[in-house]
Design an enzyme around this catalytic site. Structure first.
Site, PDB file in Angstrom:
ATOM      1  N   ARG A 168       0.867  -0.897   0.461  1.00 21.89           N
ATOM      2  CA  ARG A 168       0.030   0.121   0.335  1.00 21.89           C
ATOM      3  C   ARG A 168       0.971   1.111  -0.360  1.00 21.89           C
ATOM      4  NH1 ARG A 168      -3.478  -2.707  -1.507  1.00 21.89           N
ATOM      5  NH2 ARG A 168      -5.284  -3.538  -1.025  1.00 21.89           N
ATOM      6  N   ASP A 184       4.360  -0.334  -7.018  1.00 24.86           N
ATOM      7  CA  ASP A 184       3.551  -0.473  -7.706  1.00 24.86           C
ATOM      8  C   ASP A 184       1.783   0.013  -7.460  1.00 24.86           C
ATOM      9  OD1 ASP A 184       1.431  -2.130  -9.261  1.00 24.86           O
ATOM     10  OD2 ASP A 184       0.893  -3.380  -7.836  1.00 24.86           O
ATOM     11  N   GLU A 230      -2.636   7.403  -5.024  1.00 24.26           N
ATOM     12  CA  GLU A 230      -2.588   7.296  -6.298  1.00 24.26           C
ATOM     13  C   GLU A 230      -4.903   7.195  -6.557  1.00 24.26           C
ATOM     14  OE1 GLU A 230      -1.348   2.746  -5.527  1.00 24.26           O
ATOM     15  OE2 GLU A 230      -4.142   2.363  -5.660  1.00 24.26           O
ATOM     16  N   HIS A 290      -0.475   0.142  -9.222  1.00 24.20           N
ATOM     17  CA  HIS A 290      -1.394  -1.091  -8.611  1.00 24.20           C
ATOM     18  C   HIS A 290      -1.336  -2.574  -9.722  1.00 24.20           C
ATOM     19  CE1 HIS A 290      -3.730  -1.084  -4.780  1.00 24.20           C
ATOM     20  NE2 HIS A 290      -3.260  -2.514  -5.307  1.00 24.20           N
TER      21      HIS A 290
HETATM   22  P1  NAI Z   1      -1.243 -11.714   4.978  1.00 25.71           P
HETATM   23  O1  NAI Z   1      -2.774 -11.425   5.340  1.00 25.71           O
HETATM   24  O2  NAI Z   1      -1.403 -12.686   4.673  1.00 25.71           O
HETATM   25  O3  NAI Z   1       0.263 -10.618   5.551  1.00 25.71           O
HETATM   26  C1  NAI Z   1       0.175 -10.180   5.695  1.00 25.71           C
HETATM   27  C2  NAI Z   1       1.714 -10.346   6.389  1.00 25.71           C
HETATM   28  O4  NAI Z   1       1.719  -8.995   7.409  1.00 25.71           O
HETATM   29  C3  NAI Z   1       1.040 -10.578   8.352  1.00 25.71           C
HETATM   30  O5  NAI Z   1       1.852 -12.256   8.653  1.00 25.71           O
HETATM   31  C4  NAI Z   1       0.036 -10.273   9.093  1.00 25.71           C
HETATM   32  O6  NAI Z   1       0.948 -10.444  10.777  1.00 25.71           O
HETATM   33  C5  NAI Z   1       1.944  -8.626   8.764  1.00 25.71           C
HETATM   34  N1  NAI Z   1       1.947  -7.649   9.357  1.00 25.71           N
HETATM   35  C6  NAI Z   1       0.538  -7.062   9.855  1.00 25.71           C
HETATM   36  N2  NAI Z   1       0.916  -6.348  10.104  1.00 25.71           N
HETATM   37  C7  NAI Z   1       1.651  -5.934  10.209  1.00 25.71           C
HETATM   38  C8  NAI Z   1       3.059  -4.704  10.645  1.00 25.71           C
HETATM   39  N3  NAI Z   1       3.082  -3.424  10.649  1.00 25.71           N
HETATM   40  N4  NAI Z   1       4.338  -5.144  10.627  1.00 25.71           N
HETATM   41  C9  NAI Z   1       4.495  -6.075   9.929  1.00 25.71           C
HETATM   42  N5  NAI Z   1       4.111  -7.282   9.601  1.00 25.71           N
HETATM   43  C10 NAI Z   1       2.232  -6.629   9.732  1.00 25.71           C
HETATM   44  O7  NAI Z   1      -1.782 -10.629   3.294  1.00 25.71           O
HETATM   45  P2  NAI Z   1      -1.198 -11.032   1.971  1.00 25.71           P
HETATM   46  O8  NAI Z   1      -1.975 -11.299   1.147  1.00 25.71           O
HETATM   47  O9  NAI Z   1       0.117 -11.551   1.709  1.00 25.71           O
HETATM   48  O10 NAI Z   1      -0.981  -9.458   1.189  1.00 25.71           O
HETATM   49  C11 NAI Z   1       0.033  -8.391   2.035  1.00 25.71           C
HETATM   50  C12 NAI Z   1      -0.965  -7.000   1.047  1.00 25.71           C
HETATM   51  O11 NAI Z   1      -0.298  -7.059   0.320  1.00 25.71           O
HETATM   52  C13 NAI Z   1      -2.084  -6.678   1.715  1.00 25.71           C
HETATM   53  O12 NAI Z   1      -2.653  -6.270   3.099  1.00 25.71           O
HETATM   54  C14 NAI Z   1      -2.411  -5.719   0.194  1.00 25.71           C
HETATM   55  O13 NAI Z   1      -1.506  -4.393   1.408  1.00 25.71           O
HETATM   56  C15 NAI Z   1      -0.925  -5.967  -0.804  1.00 25.71           C
HETATM   57  N6  NAI Z   1      -1.795  -6.679  -1.803  1.00 25.71           N
HETATM   58  C16 NAI Z   1      -1.617  -5.896  -3.139  1.00 25.71           C
HETATM   59  C17 NAI Z   1      -1.863  -5.367  -3.788  1.00 25.71           C
HETATM   60  C18 NAI Z   1      -1.490  -5.451  -5.102  1.00 25.71           C
HETATM   61  O14 NAI Z   1      -2.196  -5.655  -6.452  1.00 25.71           O
HETATM   62  N7  NAI Z   1      -0.539  -4.639  -5.357  1.00 25.71           N
HETATM   63  C19 NAI Z   1      -2.689  -7.349  -4.524  1.00 25.71           C
HETATM   64  C20 NAI Z   1      -3.009  -7.993  -3.161  1.00 25.71           C
HETATM   65  C21 NAI Z   1      -2.634  -7.637  -1.798  1.00 25.71           C
END
Ligand code: NAI
Length: 346
Positions: free
Chosen positions: A233, A257, A262, A294
């Protein structure tokens, strides 16, 4: 029973195709709107049972109140992140569901694609050879093998990115607020990560706590020449600080990305306009910055999974007491949350 009506905001052609394919039997009536859901456009949802929204729709308290007044009880996010929804305000009024995973591979692979493009100067080479310029000056890259990558957030996407990096022979260190047990990942403090990583890749959600986690203080602790990748993000990075870090030659390259401002820019064609965002314009002008709008999620597999899961979330919400993909601002904080038992949060 009448068909459930879905008001679908910020619809793009690829959304229509994947949702129409997933809804090929016509189970749902989907009204596609090109505009984003905002306080000014919320009226369009009148008569619908559900609103379906994406990353840049703005679901603030005003919008939630309007949806509630219209009798809408479900916001179906067709993405994983939900920082654009005031979930605390929605609690008790409108349920929020999301697609927690659609293709973590898509995002992790895009992060690596950005990194390779950047450090091997592929974006520059592509333009040169298109112009029959076959000189190599200025295209020197560096090996990934043996470099240290610092991964922030070791959830679904972060873990796959780690596996990909290991395949390249890189050393991986990571920071996560909730480190995974027995994962074989070397977790370090953020301070240690800033000081040891040659490459930093963000894979955590955006929260109030980590907004601008990349800022002048953290940049000061980083190695000279560090490469920063953000497919998570935009607001995880203080973009003005990033620009300064690049101008000071402290940051070697940025692969973005996502961008904190944005929402009014990405997904639109401004090629014939003057973009008023000077920070983004400055970033794009830099030879060591790559911006994609994105698009990390954008693979055929992910689009199909997004459509199937979103429609299944809607179907499940209206036909049962279950709601496995509900987002609840209380989840994880209290032990008696109904959602822990797969039921609706309220
Ligand atoms: P997930 O929920 O599987 O993993 C997120 C990880 O971040 C978890 O291990 C959690 O413990 C950790 N976390 C939470 N708060 C934190 C903090 N303050 N500091 C460090 N780590 C922390 O999520 P996933 O599926 O891996 O997605 C991650 C991020 O990717 C999403 O939140 C989203 O913002 C982004 N995303 C971007 C996309 C794109 O097209 N550019 C598409 C899908 C997701």
């Amino acid at each position: 029973m009448d068909k459930l009506k879905i008001a679908f905001f910020d619809a793009k052609e690829y959304d229509r195709q994947s949702f129409e394919s997933s809804n090929k039997d016509g189970e749902f009536e989907i009204m596609f709107f090109e505009t984003r859901l905002t306080p000014n456009t919320v009226k369009l949802a009148e008569g619908a049972d559900v609103v379906c929204v994406f990353v840049n729709d703005d679901i603030n308290s005003f919008v939630i109140d309007k949806l509630y007044e219209m009798g809408i009880r479900l916001i179906a996010l067709r993405c994983a992140g939900y920082n654009n929804v005031d979930v605390q305000y929605a609690y008790g009024k409108v349920h929020v569901v999301r697609v927690p995973a659609y293709s973590p591979y898509a995002v992790a692979e895009h992060a690596m694609a950005l990194l390779l493009t950047s450090i091997r100067r592929i974006h520059k080479a592509y333009i040169r050879t298109k112009d029959f310029n076959f000189r190599l000056e200025g295209l020197t890259g560096f090996d990934l093998h043996g470099k240290t990558v610092g991964v922030i957030g070791t959830g679904k996407i972060g873990r796959i990115f780690i596996d990909i990096c290991r395949g390249f022979g890189m050393n991986v260190i990571a920071y996560d607020k909730f480190p995974a047990k027995d994962s074989g990942i070397e977790y370090v403090s953020l301070e240690e990560l800033w000081s040891r990583a040659d490459i930093i890749s963000l894979h955590c959600p955006l929260t109030d706590e980590n907004r601008h986690m990349i800022n002048p203080e953290s940049i000061a602790q980083m190695k000279k020449g560090v490469v920063i990748i953000n497919t998570s993000r935009g607001a995880l990075i203080d973009t003005e600080a990033l620009v300064e870090g690049i101008k000071d030659r402290k940051i070697g390259a940025a692969c973005l990305d996502v961008y904190e401002e944005e929402s009014n820019i990405f997904f639109h064609d401004y090629s014939n306009h003057i973009v008023n965002d000077d920070v983004l314009a400055r970033l794009i002008s830099m030879p060591n910055v790559i911006v994609t709008s994105h698009q990390a999620f954008l693979t055929a597999e992910a689009l199909s999974n997004i459509a199937d899961t979103t429609l299944n979330n809607v179907r499940e919400f209206f036909s049962s007491d279950k709601c496995i993909n509900e987002v609840c601002y209380k989840c994880g904080q209290i032990t008696d949350c109904k959602q822990l038992h797969d039921h609706k949060c309220f």
